[in-house]
Scaffold this motif. Structure first.
Motif, PDB file in Angstrom:
ATOM      1  N   GLN A  66      33.918  57.579  25.466  1.00  0.00           N
ATOM      2  CA  GLN A  66      32.755  56.203  25.506  1.00  0.00           C
ATOM      3  C   GLN A  66      33.114  55.782  26.831  1.00  0.00           C
ATOM      4  O   GLN A  66      32.703  54.450  26.880  1.00  0.00           O
ATOM      5  CB  GLN A  66      32.964  55.420  24.119  1.00  0.00           C
ATOM      6  CG  GLN A  66      32.461  56.251  22.887  1.00  0.00           C
ATOM      7  CD  GLN A  66      32.301  55.273  21.975  1.00  0.00           C
ATOM      8  OE1 GLN A  66      31.144  54.780  21.624  1.00  0.00           O
ATOM      9  NE2 GLN A  66      33.500  55.007  21.053  1.00  0.00           N
ATOM     10  N   GLU A  69      30.410  53.525  28.733  1.00  0.00           N
ATOM     11  CA  GLU A  69      29.888  52.290  27.991  1.00  0.00           C
ATOM     12  C   GLU A  69      30.578  51.180  28.081  1.00  0.00           C
ATOM     13  O   GLU A  69      30.472  50.028  27.896  1.00  0.00           O
ATOM     14  CB  GLU A  69      29.766  52.344  26.420  1.00  0.00           C
ATOM     15  CG  GLU A  69      28.616  53.425  25.953  1.00  0.00           C
ATOM     16  CD  GLU A  69      28.642  54.614  26.464  1.00  0.00           C
ATOM     17  OE1 GLU A  69      29.655  55.323  26.384  1.00  0.00           O
ATOM     18  OE2 GLU A  69      27.598  55.493  26.651  1.00  0.00           O
ATOM     19  N   LEU A  70      32.008  51.242  28.758  1.00  0.00           N
ATOM     20  CA  LEU A  70      33.181  50.392  29.094  1.00  0.00           C
ATOM     21  C   LEU A  70      32.851  49.866  30.488  1.00  0.00           C
ATOM     22  O   LEU A  70      33.235  48.615  30.718  1.00  0.00           O
ATOM     23  CB  LEU A  70      34.437  50.945  29.015  1.00  0.00           C
ATOM     24  CG  LEU A  70      34.987  51.326  27.459  1.00  0.00           C
ATOM     25  CD1 LEU A  70      36.243  51.731  27.473  1.00  0.00           C
ATOM     26  CD2 LEU A  70      34.898  49.947  26.605  1.00  0.00           C
ATOM     27  N   GLN A  73      32.343  45.530  31.760  1.00  0.00           N
ATOM     28  CA  GLN A  73      32.733  44.785  30.639  1.00  0.00           C
ATOM     29  C   GLN A  73      34.134  44.338  31.014  1.00  0.00           C
ATOM     30  O   GLN A  73      35.089  43.952  29.935  1.00  0.00           O
ATOM     31  CB  GLN A  73      33.123  45.498  29.050  1.00  0.00           C
ATOM     32  CG  GLN A  73      31.430  45.943  28.578  1.00  0.00           C
ATOM     33  CD  GLN A  73      31.651  46.216  27.114  1.00  0.00           C
ATOM     34  OE1 GLN A  73      31.847  45.445  26.437  1.00  0.00           O
ATOM     35  NE2 GLN A  73      31.515  47.460  26.856  1.00  0.00           N
ATOM     36  N   ASP A 174      25.791  42.004  23.240  1.00  0.00           N
ATOM     37  CA  ASP A 174      25.782  43.015  23.998  1.00  0.00           C
ATOM     38  C   ASP A 174      25.015  44.317  23.255  1.00  0.00           C
ATOM     39  O   ASP A 174      25.009  43.905  22.016  1.00  0.00           O
ATOM     40  CB  ASP A 174      27.010  43.591  24.838  1.00  0.00           C
ATOM     41  CG  ASP A 174      27.096  44.436  25.983  1.00  0.00           C
ATOM     42  OD1 ASP A 174      25.752  45.011  26.266  1.00  0.00           O
ATOM     43  OD2 ASP A 174      27.877  44.265  26.751  1.00  0.00           O
ATOM     44  N   ARG A 178      27.856  49.589  23.680  1.00  0.00           N
ATOM     45  CA  ARG A 178      28.840  48.918  24.488  1.00  0.00           C
ATOM     46  C   ARG A 178      29.945  48.441  23.643  1.00  0.00           C
ATOM     47  O   ARG A 178      31.026  48.602  23.772  1.00  0.00           O
ATOM     48  CB  ARG A 178      28.027  48.237  25.283  1.00  0.00           C
ATOM     49  CG  ARG A 178      27.302  49.024  26.478  1.00  0.00           C
ATOM     50  CD  ARG A 178      26.396  48.012  27.445  1.00  0.00           C
ATOM     51  NE  ARG A 178      27.378  46.868  27.858  1.00  0.00           N
ATOM     52  CZ  ARG A 178      28.243  47.123  29.012  1.00  0.00           C
ATOM     53  NH1 ARG A 178      28.119  48.041  29.823  1.00  0.00           N
ATOM     54  NH2 ARG A 178      28.731  45.787  29.445  1.00  0.00           N
TER      55      ARG A 178
END
Length: 254
Positions: A66, A69-70, A73, A174, A178
């Protein structure tokens, strides 16, 4: 030292694989490995610390699956990871300093509470509602909440992922996909602290770790890749029912 039959060996390998996938999809995979270790003869405290270390590769595979999706952030990752490190260390110290009798008395309650949180996951998401795009995170509440979740994760950790995703969904604005990736990263942070602490001071069964770690890694990576296609509710309720059964069994054993 753990001594398992061929059947017990297969049981642990399958438990590790499924737990890694469950952690990526719904959270709560450690509630599968913990009773599996009890079933093959480990005492509760040994099973808990062994489970914590064996879960680490699964969290790593989850984060790898994943990682996209970071992106973006950074600030949220730095702040929440910092408090997660401190909280996990506190939880580990509590586990090692308090008498084993305290853990034996508390763990059935923790298993049952974790199972309840797991069961309420969909309801919590509905109550929380859709995140507001562009809204700021409630850091004044989010960081203490992540700290407390990490203390729990360092001490026991069952269904830590469910607790984290519920917290993030409520306090960090968010998209859920995510936040789920951040949940996996924070789980990895907590697990890393437990690995460092428990490797030095806790009764870890390293044979069990060697059996479980590769399968949790594979399960975590595959689970992250196919999370949207797996029947989350079926996995969730299997973990919930197993957790309730284990909690009741531990209470009866006492």
């Amino acid at each position: 030292m753990l001594q398992v039959t061929p059947g017990g060996l297969t049981f642990l390998l399958v438990a590790g694989l499924v737990a890694g996938a469950v952690n990526a999809v719904a959270g709560g995979g450690s509630l599968l490995v913990f009773p599996a270790l009890l079933a093959v003869g480990l005492p509760p405290l040994n099973a808990n610390v062994t489970n914590s270390i064996a879960q680490w590769p699964g969290y790593l595979g989850n984060v790898a699956g994943q990682r996209r999706e970071l992106v973006g952030q950074g600030r949220r990752i730095v702040l929440t990871s910092a408090v997660a490190v401190v909280g996990a260390a506190v939880g580990c110290v509590l586990l090692l300093l308090l008498p084993q009798s305290v853990f034996d008395a508390v763990v059935p309650i923790l298993v049952l509470l974790a199972s309840v949180v797991m069961a309420l996951g969909p309801w919590l998401k509905r109550k929380i509602g859709s995140p507001e795009e562009g809204a700021g995170d409630r850091m004044g509440v989010l960081l203490p909440a992540v700290f407390l979740a990490a203390v729990y994760g360092g001490y026991f950790g069952g269904a830590l992922g469910v607790i984290l995703i519920s917290t993030l969904s409520l306090l960090a604005h968010d998209r859920l996909v995510r936040l789920n990736a951040l949940k996996g990263l924070l789980s990895l942070v907590v697990a890393t602290v437990t690995v460092l602490v428990f490797s030095l001071r806790a009764p870890v069964d390293w044979l069990a770790v060697a059996l479980l770690a590769p399968t949790t890694l594979v399960g975590g990576f595959l689970g992250a890749r196919v999370a949207r296609r797996l029947p989350e509710n079926v996995l969730r309720w299997c973990v919930v029912l197993l957790g309730v059964a284990v909690g009741i069994w531990l209470l009866v054993e006492q």
